[in-house]
Design an enzyme around this catalytic site. Sequence first.
Site, PDB file in Angstrom:
ATOM      1  N   GLN A  86      22.415 -43.273  -8.054  1.00 41.72           N
ATOM      2  CA  GLN A  86      22.640 -44.152  -7.264  1.00 41.72           C
ATOM      3  C   GLN A  86      21.956 -44.115  -6.050  1.00 41.72           C
ATOM      4  OE1 GLN A  86      26.238 -45.507  -5.954  1.00 41.72           O
ATOM      5  NE2 GLN A  86      27.060 -46.631  -7.292  1.00 41.72           N
ATOM      6  N   CYS A 115      30.811 -50.441  -2.697  1.00 40.32           N
ATOM      7  CA  CYS A 115      31.781 -49.404  -1.815  1.00 40.32           C
ATOM      8  C   CYS A 115      31.996 -50.255  -0.437  1.00 40.32           C
ATOM      9  CB  CYS A 115      30.411 -47.876  -1.162  1.00 40.32           C
ATOM     10  SG  CYS A 115      31.134 -46.664  -0.025  1.00 40.32           S
TER      11      CYS A 115
END
Length: 316
Positions: A86, A115
């Site tokens: 990621q 995030c």
Amino acid sequence: MIGNIRETKECQLKDPMDLFHSGQVVKICAPMVRYSKLAFRTLVRKYNCDLCYTPMIVAADFVRSAKARDSEFTTNKVGDHPLIVQFAAKEAQVLCDAARIVCPFADGIDLNCGCPQRWAISEGYGACLINKPELVKDMVRHVRSQIDNPKFSVSIKIRIHEDLKRTVDLCQKAEAAGVSWVTVHGRSIEERHQPVHYDAIKIIKQSMSIPVVANGDVKTLKDAENVHHLTEADGIMVARGLLANPAMFAGYEETPFECIQDWVDIALEHGTPFTCFHHHLMYMMERITSKQEKKVFNVLSSTSAVLDYLNDHYGV
């Protein structure tokens, strides 16, 4: 990072999409800062985890610095597959460059669009990307056009908008650009501990023709089954539930002692730093130790002290 380019052909790479075509719900270990590293991935794979992600890596640092590459990304040639790396990125070419570096050693990359931490959003990474669908589309398209391996997956992990139409639009644009699947954490950027909007994940799933993975508040295998039924998702991604019980996907209600022994063996074999080794054990033993035991165990300060404690109290 594993070996060098000469060893590339020895890596047993896999096509992650084979999992989604298997007819089974895909069981996935989430990208977790500090925690979803090689040793922990090795552990959860022993207990029926199908697909693992690395922790989020800032693509620009990874491309620029050999030191960052060596510290942020470690894998092995055989057991650590399928593996998704990621990345946090905000520029298409930087993401492509990072993808090219990991392509010989991993089975796909994932773009972090979820995030919610302030530092990430202020830098233009993470959840702010859900408000930039054209940029996400461009990044996916660039990676697709520059990576020769058609089995190399390109996925995104998102949070949802308050106005779900915007999320559906984002996902459909990503699908049109060639994204392999979308993971949906069923909360908005502002939501932290509020209930997960599984109904939103279901609407997104029904609007797509590619796989959708559900993420958020799954603590047990039964939870995973329930979320699958609620959302019709093709996969279930788990973070904290696996930290608390790495054997969760194998149907254990709490961490079995066999799993604790496996962690000790794997962590020592991988040379896992003490803090990480200890923190994982604190998570795993949370439900099976008394308050008094936690007071003692959680302040132990060396590997030998932890090993002595486990041996004395649990025969591990």
